[in-house]
Design a protein around this motif. Structure first.
Motif, short mmCIF file in Angstrom:
data_model
loop_
_atom_site.label_atom_id
_atom_site.label_comp_id
_atom_site.label_asym_id
_atom_site.label_seq_id
_atom_site.Cartn_x
_atom_site.Cartn_y
_atom_site.Cartn_z
N ALA A 2 0.77 -1.10 0.20
CA ALA A 2 -0.09 0.02 0.02
C ALA A 2 0.98 1.42 -0.03
O ALA A 2 1.63 1.71 0.99
CB ALA A 2 -0.89 -0.03 1.27
N GLU A 3 0.82 1.74 -1.24
CA GLU A 3 1.80 3.13 -1.40
C GLU A 3 1.05 4.09 -1.93
O GLU A 3 0.37 3.97 -2.93
CB GLU A 3 3.06 2.36 -2.29
CG GLU A 3 3.69 3.80 -2.85
CD GLU A 3 4.29 4.74 -1.87
OE1 GLU A 3 4.58 6.03 -2.05
OE2 GLU A 3 4.70 4.16 -0.61
N ASN A 4 1.10 5.30 -1.20
CA ASN A 4 0.44 6.60 -1.84
C ASN A 4 1.33 7.18 -3.10
O ASN A 4 2.07 7.76 -2.77
CB ASN A 4 0.20 7.60 -1.02
CG ASN A 4 -0.75 6.86 0.45
OD1 ASN A 4 -1.62 6.15 0.09
ND2 ASN A 4 -0.65 7.55 1.56
N ALA A 5 0.80 6.87 -4.34
CA ALA A 5 1.65 7.54 -5.25
C ALA A 5 0.88 8.84 -5.94
O ALA A 5 0.76 9.20 -6.83
CB ALA A 5 1.71 6.47 -6.40
N ASP A 6 0.35 9.44 -4.78
CA ASP A 6 -0.43 10.69 -5.32
C ASP A 6 0.31 11.86 -5.26
O ASP A 6 0.11 12.82 -4.80
CB ASP A 6 -1.69 10.80 -4.15
CG ASP A 6 -2.49 9.51 -4.10
OD1 ASP A 6 -2.62 8.91 -5.18
OD2 ASP A 6 -2.92 9.14 -2.90
N ALA A 7 1.46 11.92 -5.57
CA ALA A 7 2.48 12.90 -5.57
C ALA A 7 2.45 13.99 -6.83
O ALA A 7 2.73 14.91 -6.73
CB ALA A 7 3.93 12.42 -5.47
N GLN A 8 1.68 13.58 -7.95
CA GLN A 8 1.67 14.06 -8.99
C GLN A 8 0.98 15.51 -8.92
O GLN A 8 1.47 16.48 -9.37
CB GLN A 8 0.87 13.47 -10.28
CG GLN A 8 0.81 14.07 -11.59
CD GLN A 8 -0.31 14.87 -11.75
OE1 GLN A 8 -1.19 14.66 -11.19
NE2 GLN A 8 -0.23 15.67 -12.81
N PRO A 9 -0.15 15.53 -8.29
CA PRO A 9 -0.85 17.05 -8.21
C PRO A 9 0.12 17.91 -7.19
O PRO A 9 -0.31 19.15 -7.17
CB PRO A 9 -2.08 16.76 -7.41
CG PRO A 9 -2.42 15.12 -7.72
CD PRO A 9 -0.92 14.74 -7.69
N GLU A 10 1.32 17.37 -6.44
CA GLU A 10 1.85 18.18 -5.59
C GLU A 10 2.67 19.26 -6.33
O GLU A 10 2.42 20.52 -6.09
CB GLU A 10 3.09 17.28 -5.12
CG GLU A 10 3.97 18.11 -4.06
CD GLU A 10 5.06 17.24 -3.41
OE1 GLU A 10 4.96 15.97 -3.60
OE2 GLU A 10 6.16 17.87 -3.01
N ASN A 11 3.19 19.01 -7.33
CA ASN A 11 3.83 19.81 -8.32
C ASN A 11 4.61 20.99 -7.50
O ASN A 11 4.44 22.16 -7.74
CB ASN A 11 2.95 20.50 -9.30
CG ASN A 11 3.49 21.18 -10.60
OD1 ASN A 11 4.62 20.84 -10.56
ND2 ASN A 11 2.82 21.98 -11.18
N SER A 106 5.44 -3.58 2.75
CA SER A 106 4.93 -2.60 2.14
C SER A 106 3.74 -1.74 2.94
O SER A 106 3.50 -0.52 3.18
CB SER A 106 4.45 -2.69 0.70
OG SER A 106 5.57 -2.99 0.03
N ASP A 107 2.76 -2.61 3.51
CA ASP A 107 1.73 -2.09 4.31
C ASP A 107 2.29 -1.17 5.58
O ASP A 107 1.77 -0.37 5.82
CB ASP A 107 0.98 -3.32 4.89
CG ASP A 107 0.10 -4.00 3.87
OD1 ASP A 107 -0.26 -3.42 3.03
OD2 ASP A 107 -0.32 -5.04 4.24
N LEU A 108 3.42 -1.83 6.22
CA LEU A 108 3.94 -1.13 7.39
C LEU A 108 4.74 0.18 6.73
O LEU A 108 4.59 1.24 7.44
CB LEU A 108 4.88 -1.97 8.05
CG LEU A 108 4.26 -2.80 9.25
CD1 LEU A 108 5.37 -3.66 9.94
CD2 LEU A 108 3.65 -1.98 10.04
N ARG A 109 5.30 0.10 5.58
CA ARG A 109 5.93 1.34 5.32
C ARG A 109 4.93 2.37 4.90
O ARG A 109 4.89 3.75 5.13
CB ARG A 109 6.64 0.91 3.80
CG ARG A 109 7.72 1.94 3.50
CD ARG A 109 8.11 2.02 2.06
NE ARG A 109 6.98 2.33 1.16
CZ ARG A 109 6.14 1.13 0.28
NH1 ARG A 109 6.79 -0.12 0.26
NH2 ARG A 109 5.33 1.29 -0.48
N GLU A 110 3.74 1.88 4.32
CA GLU A 110 2.63 3.00 3.87
C GLU A 110 2.22 3.72 5.32
O GLU A 110 1.78 4.71 5.35
CB GLU A 110 1.67 2.32 3.16
CG GLU A 110 0.25 2.75 3.23
CD GLU A 110 0.03 4.27 2.50
OE1 GLU A 110 -0.49 5.21 2.87
OE2 GLU A 110 1.30 4.50 1.80
#
Length: 462
Positions: A2-11, A106-110
């Motif tokens: 589970a990884e948040n790959a929502d970085a694109q809107p950050e800009n 990945s669960d714990l990393r997230e």
């Protein structure tokens, strides 16, 4: 996973004003210590605007690194089992038992990326999942031989994932910033775990269980991508959505990769396999060291650009791909590195071992090529000696050559390692030279080496 790959809107480069750190302050002084702290989202998107709880730079937690040590030991055990009995069936088994363990890590990393507060609850959670991983690691290598081991492995996997995902559910009540996606992920992952129930059945054949495990792994990957994608955000119509601490994320993967490379070095020292004096096994040990060092160099070098946008920041697609490419990278490097180190303990390598050695290291360098290509170079044309594609072209070329080396069976183990070492070193040297700025000097002149004019020696009395 589970990884948040929502970085694109950050800009952050284009619109730095969109990032609004919200450092919590209190007029009454710092908060009192508590064994169990309220889990709060460390960063999130609010209507597409990135916000943070604090603007302090985060580093990997000590207990996160402690988890990495156990996890890499488990993966090394899996690679050791494959190296001892190399075959196509064992490769399939290696992939099927390694992928679920990667999901647990990945669960714990997230969770720690989004809610790390290092309280008693999180430390107990890490210890609990590590204990479950011990169960998983000790039984997973026997899943094809013992039904009890199969059931223990599946039970440990389901317990570990359910524990981490339950933490997500609990945290969704303490902080509203990730609530919609956390609950969506909990529901989807819970039902995905039910796919593994047939693995408990004695009547089901091993071939059918392999198919069930493969389907379960693929479904979980698809659900992870869905739950943290813009599609899920639009479906839930959430004002607040998940975001990743990119610096912490990059740091976690880099630290983990270094620990993986440490497995190359552990086996060439422990048990002094290259003793005594100067011998061929000692030469292989040194070649293994150089190969590991160069692979670390290539990972750090990335694409060699002076100015670049990291894959996680570039776009949703590159962010997801960057994260997912680390699984085949780690899996291949562990296998190739384990066989390379094991060559110091034997006179020659068998045919299957040579394929594991060359296949593992060759696939590893191909993965490093893809990871480097995911970054966006912002250097103006003509800044560096060669453009990005030409700077990185040696990685796929050398990766393919290494993979095909076992087609020359007349070569011995020492020759194989020598060729691989020479190719990887050549790749490193080539990339570093071609990444120099146009007109750069190979040797920088030494200047200002003398003391300044106003420098005076002063007498000191003891």
């Amino acid at each position: 996973m589970a990884e948040n790959a929502d970085a694109q809107p950050e800009n952050t480069d284009a619109q730095p004003s969109l990032t609004q750190p919200l450092t919590q302050t209190s007029t009454s002084g710092p908060k009192k210590r508590a064994l169990f702290r309220q889990p709060l989202a460390l960063q999130w998107f609010e209507n597409g605007v990135l916000k943070k709880l604090s603007n302090e730079e985060r580093q990997a937690g000590r207990f996160e690194l402690f988890l990495d040590l156990l996890y890499v030991a488990i993966l090394a055990s899996f690679a050791d089992g494959l190296a001892e009995h190399p075959s196509g069936v064992q490769v399939v088994k290696y992939i099927l038992i390694l992928s679920p363990s990667w999901h647990i890590w990945s669960d714990l990393r997230e969770l720690m990326n989004s809610f790390y507060n290092d309280d008693l609850g999180q430390r107990i959670l890490i210890l609990w999942i590590m204990a479950v991983l011990v169960v998983y690691g000790n039984n997973a290598v026997l899943v094809d031989e013992d039904l009890t081991a199969m059931r223990a492995t599946v039970g440990a996997y389901m317990t570990a994932r359910l524990s981490a995902n339950t933490a997500h559910l609990v945290y969704s009540f303490s902080s509203y910033h990730h609530r919609a996606q956390q609950r969506l992920w909990f529901v989807c992952s819970f039902f995905a775990l039910l796919l593994y129930i047939p693995l408990y059945m004695e009547s089901l054949s091993l071939r059918s269980k392999i198919a069930v495990a493969a389907v379960g792994i693929i479904v979980e990957e698809i659900l992870w991508v869905f739950c943290y994608s813009p599609i899920a955000k639009r479906i839930t119509r959430s004002k607040y959505t998940t975001a990743a601490d990119i610096g912490h994320e990059i740091d976690r993967f880099a630290a983990f990769y270094i620990i993986v490379l440490g497995e190359f070095l552990y086996a060439i020292i422990v048990g002094h396999p290259a003793a005594s004096g100067f011998n061929v096994r000692l030469l292989r040990a040194i070649w293994t060291l150089i190969i590991a060092f160069c692979f670390n160099w290539l990972y750090v070098h990335n694409d060699g650009s002076l100015q670049f946008e990291h894959a996680i920041r570039h776009s949703i697609i590159t962010a997801f791909t960057w994260v997912m490419m680390h699984l085949p990278l780690v899996a291949s490097m562990l296998v190739g590195g384990h066989v390379a180190a094991a060559s110091t303990k034997t006179e020659e390598l068998e045919g299957a071992e040579l394929w594991l050695l060359c296949g593992g290291l060759g696939i590893g360098i191909l993965c490093l090529y893809v990871i480097a290509m995911l970054h966006r170079s912002d250097d103006p044309p003509g800044t560096l000696m060669l453009p990005k594609h030409l700077r990185l072209i040696m990685r796929p070329v050398i990766g393919i050559i290494i993979i095909c080396l076992p087609l020359s069976p007349h070569l011995g183990a020492t020759a194989f390692l020598s060729i691989i070492m020479a190719l990887v070193v050549f790749c490193v040297v080539y990339e570093n030279i071609t990444s120099l700025q146009c007109g750069a000097k190979f040797w920088e002149s030494w200047e200002n080496t003398g003391y300044p004019d106003d420098y005076r020696l002063t007498d000191t009395k003891c």
